[in-house]
Motif scaffolding. Sequence first.
Motif, PDB file in Angstrom:
ATOM      1  N   VAL A  23      -1.471  -7.598   0.469  1.00 49.52           N
ATOM      2  CA  VAL A  23      -1.316  -8.692  -0.317  1.00 49.52           C
ATOM      3  C   VAL A  23      -2.381  -8.440  -1.628  1.00 49.52           C
ATOM      4  CG1 VAL A  23      -1.634 -11.174  -1.023  1.00 49.52           C
ATOM      5  CG2 VAL A  23      -0.471 -10.347   1.318  1.00 49.52           C
ATOM      6  N   ILE A  24      -1.899  -8.595  -2.934  1.00 46.99           N
ATOM      7  CA  ILE A  24      -2.744  -8.295  -3.870  1.00 46.99           C
ATOM      8  C   ILE A  24      -3.149  -9.560  -4.676  1.00 46.99           C
ATOM      9  CG2 ILE A  24      -0.939  -7.918  -5.565  1.00 46.99           C
ATOM     10  CD1 ILE A  24      -2.572  -6.097  -7.141  1.00 46.99           C
ATOM     11  N   ASN A  25      -4.523  -9.711  -4.951  1.00 51.05           N
ATOM     12  CA  ASN A  25      -4.719 -10.963  -5.926  1.00 51.05           C
ATOM     13  C   ASN A  25      -5.418 -10.252  -7.182  1.00 51.05           C
ATOM     14  OD1 ASN A  25      -4.816 -13.362  -3.937  1.00 51.05           O
ATOM     15  ND2 ASN A  25      -5.594 -11.643  -2.613  1.00 51.05           N
TER      16      ASN A  25
ATOM     17  N   THR B  65      -1.009 -13.659  -6.965  1.00 52.15           N
ATOM     18  CA  THR B  65      -0.993 -13.361  -5.326  1.00 52.15           C
ATOM     19  C   THR B  65       0.426 -13.117  -4.979  1.00 52.15           C
ATOM     20  OG1 THR B  65      -2.980 -14.868  -5.125  1.00 52.15           O
ATOM     21  CG2 THR B  65      -1.760 -13.971  -3.028  1.00 52.15           C
ATOM     22  N   TYR B  66       0.680 -11.888  -4.441  1.00 57.56           N
ATOM     23  CA  TYR B  66       1.998 -11.367  -3.973  1.00 57.56           C
ATOM     24  C   TYR B  66       1.970 -10.374  -2.885  1.00 57.56           C
ATOM     25  CZ  TYR B  66       2.533  -8.347  -7.686  1.00 57.56           C
ATOM     26  OH  TYR B  66       2.371  -7.501  -8.886  1.00 57.56           O
ATOM     27  N   SER B  67       2.682 -10.159  -2.086  1.00 60.57           N
ATOM     28  CA  SER B  67       2.757  -8.969  -1.205  1.00 60.57           C
ATOM     29  C   SER B  67       3.384  -7.808  -1.896  1.00 60.57           C
ATOM     30  CB  SER B  67       3.489  -9.244   0.080  1.00 60.57           C
ATOM     31  OG  SER B  67       3.790  -7.956   1.001  1.00 60.57           O
ATOM     32  N   LEU B  68       2.708  -6.621  -1.502  1.00 61.65           N
ATOM     33  CA  LEU B  68       2.917  -5.233  -2.136  1.00 61.65           C
ATOM     34  C   LEU B  68       3.960  -4.473  -0.887  1.00 61.65           C
ATOM     35  CD1 LEU B  68      -0.131  -4.042  -3.879  1.00 61.65           C
ATOM     36  CD2 LEU B  68       1.816  -4.915  -4.861  1.00 61.65           C
ATOM     37  N   LYS B  69       4.231  -4.812   0.228  1.00 59.86           N
ATOM     38  CA  LYS B  69       4.813  -4.225   1.117  1.00 59.86           C
ATOM     39  C   LYS B  69       6.203  -3.898   0.741  1.00 59.86           C
ATOM     40  CE  LYS B  69       2.499  -5.987   5.184  1.00 59.86           C
ATOM     41  NZ  LYS B  69       2.713  -6.960   6.510  1.00 59.86           N
ATOM     42  N   GLY B  70       6.978  -4.634  -0.114  1.00 60.50           N
ATOM     43  CA  GLY B  70       8.291  -4.462  -0.134  1.00 60.50           C
ATOM     44  C   GLY B  70       8.377  -3.347  -1.624  1.00 60.50           C
ATOM     45  N   GLU B  71       7.411  -3.885  -2.616  1.00 63.12           N
ATOM     46  CA  GLU B  71       7.416  -2.910  -3.654  1.00 63.12           C
ATOM     47  C   GLU B  71       5.865  -3.277  -4.461  1.00 63.12           C
ATOM     48  OE1 GLU B  71       9.937  -4.485  -7.231  1.00 63.12           O
ATOM     49  OE2 GLU B  71      10.813  -2.475  -7.042  1.00 63.12           O
TER      50      GLU B  71
ATOM     51  N   LEU C  40       2.355  -1.115 -13.517  1.00 65.32           N
ATOM     52  CA  LEU C  40       1.469  -0.513 -12.753  1.00 65.32           C
ATOM     53  C   LEU C  40       1.820  -0.570 -11.382  1.00 65.32           C
ATOM     54  CD1 LEU C  40      -1.198  -3.240 -14.046  1.00 65.32           C
ATOM     55  CD2 LEU C  40      -0.878  -0.966 -14.709  1.00 65.32           C
ATOM     56  N   SER C  41       1.350   0.720 -10.559  1.00 61.93           N
ATOM     57  CA  SER C  41       1.606   0.824  -9.024  1.00 61.93           C
ATOM     58  C   SER C  41       0.168   0.752  -8.363  1.00 61.93           C
ATOM     59  CB  SER C  41       2.249   1.927  -8.686  1.00 61.93           C
ATOM     60  OG  SER C  41       1.542   3.054  -9.271  1.00 61.93           O
ATOM     61  N   PHE C  42       0.137   0.124  -7.357  1.00 64.67           N
ATOM     62  CA  PHE C  42      -1.017  -0.044  -6.535  1.00 64.67           C
ATOM     63  C   PHE C  42      -0.995   0.446  -5.160  1.00 64.67           C
ATOM     64  CE2 PHE C  42       0.127  -4.026  -8.834  1.00 64.67           C
ATOM     65  CZ  PHE C  42      -0.924  -3.891  -9.737  1.00 64.67           C
ATOM     66  N   ASN C  43      -2.168   1.193  -4.670  1.00 64.21           N
ATOM     67  CA  ASN C  43      -2.364   1.494  -3.254  1.00 64.21           C
ATOM     68  C   ASN C  43      -3.845   1.324  -2.948  1.00 64.21           C
ATOM     69  OD1 ASN C  43       0.045   2.955  -2.110  1.00 64.21           O
ATOM     70  ND2 ASN C  43       0.084   3.776  -4.221  1.00 64.21           N
TER      71      ASN C  43
END
Length: 317
Positions: free
Chosen positions: A153-155, A241-247, A312-315
């Motif tokens: 989950v990104i903030n 704030t949202y989850s990055l699991k799906g995308e 933007l892409s995150f990891n």
Amino acid sequence: MSQYNETKFTLIKKWFKRNLTWVYFTIAIIFILFPNTSFSPFSNLWNGVLEKIGFVGLTSGVFASVLKSIQFTGLFQEELTKIISGSEFLNNRKDLPELWKKISKSICAQKFPEISDLLEDRILTSYFPLNKNHYNEDLIVSIVIHDINDDFVINYTQTIEYNAILDSEKNESTIAYTDTITDNQGVEEKNELLSFKIDGIESNLDEIKKEKIEEGKKIYFHEIPISGKKKFKIFLKVKNTYSLKGENVKLLRFNTITRNVDVIISHNKNIDVSFFNVGLVNDFVPIHTDLENTISRRHRDDLILPRQGFGLSFNKR
């Protein structure tokens, strides 16, 4: 000899065609002036008749029809072209969208007749500022990524500031901020608009907030009308704030024509962030490449059209 006479006759005929107006005009003037000179051999009665014929020739529809028949042969073509293509003539037309369609059809119909109608409508409705009374200029996007937790989950906090430049004739427009949140209760997601300022004056977010549900998503939008001057300073601050699991990507696509954009992204050293362009003809240019944990991009000497922008892409490292 016969061929010579024919060529001479052809040249004379062409000369008369080119100068028909002035020949006609000269004959009419002669009919008006000659009867009043001492050289006229006619009686007063016939002099009067000739004079009237001259005046009738100048003022009758015959002269007008001659002018109409030759106005596109070159005598008036240059001046008419200046008038028709001039900005004053175009500004007074009420059918500019239809005129543009006709012009574009003549450009692309020969190449791609099967898709020319779709192409015309797409460009006209999506990329021409028909439904907007302002464009954006000198836009700065600042994104501070605070963390990505173990559940992916990104903030982050995002600020956007820019100048809204109004249409000088209509002198009014609406500044809008829209955000979308999934209606799935099992997904952690929160978009919070923290600040919405116009020329440094803070807006009451509860008063301007509206929401609706479309296709399983909540859409929040805030709108503020502006008017009375050419330029307004806009400031927005949002916490997401949202989850990055799906995308694991974030897209920022503009809904208004925008000129001059700077993007600054800062993040923790345990996060990998990649920047990519979305639909642009001329891409963002990297700047300040020596700064650690920071991405800086700049877009100049071009326009960003609606639905274009960056992503933007995150990891996690």
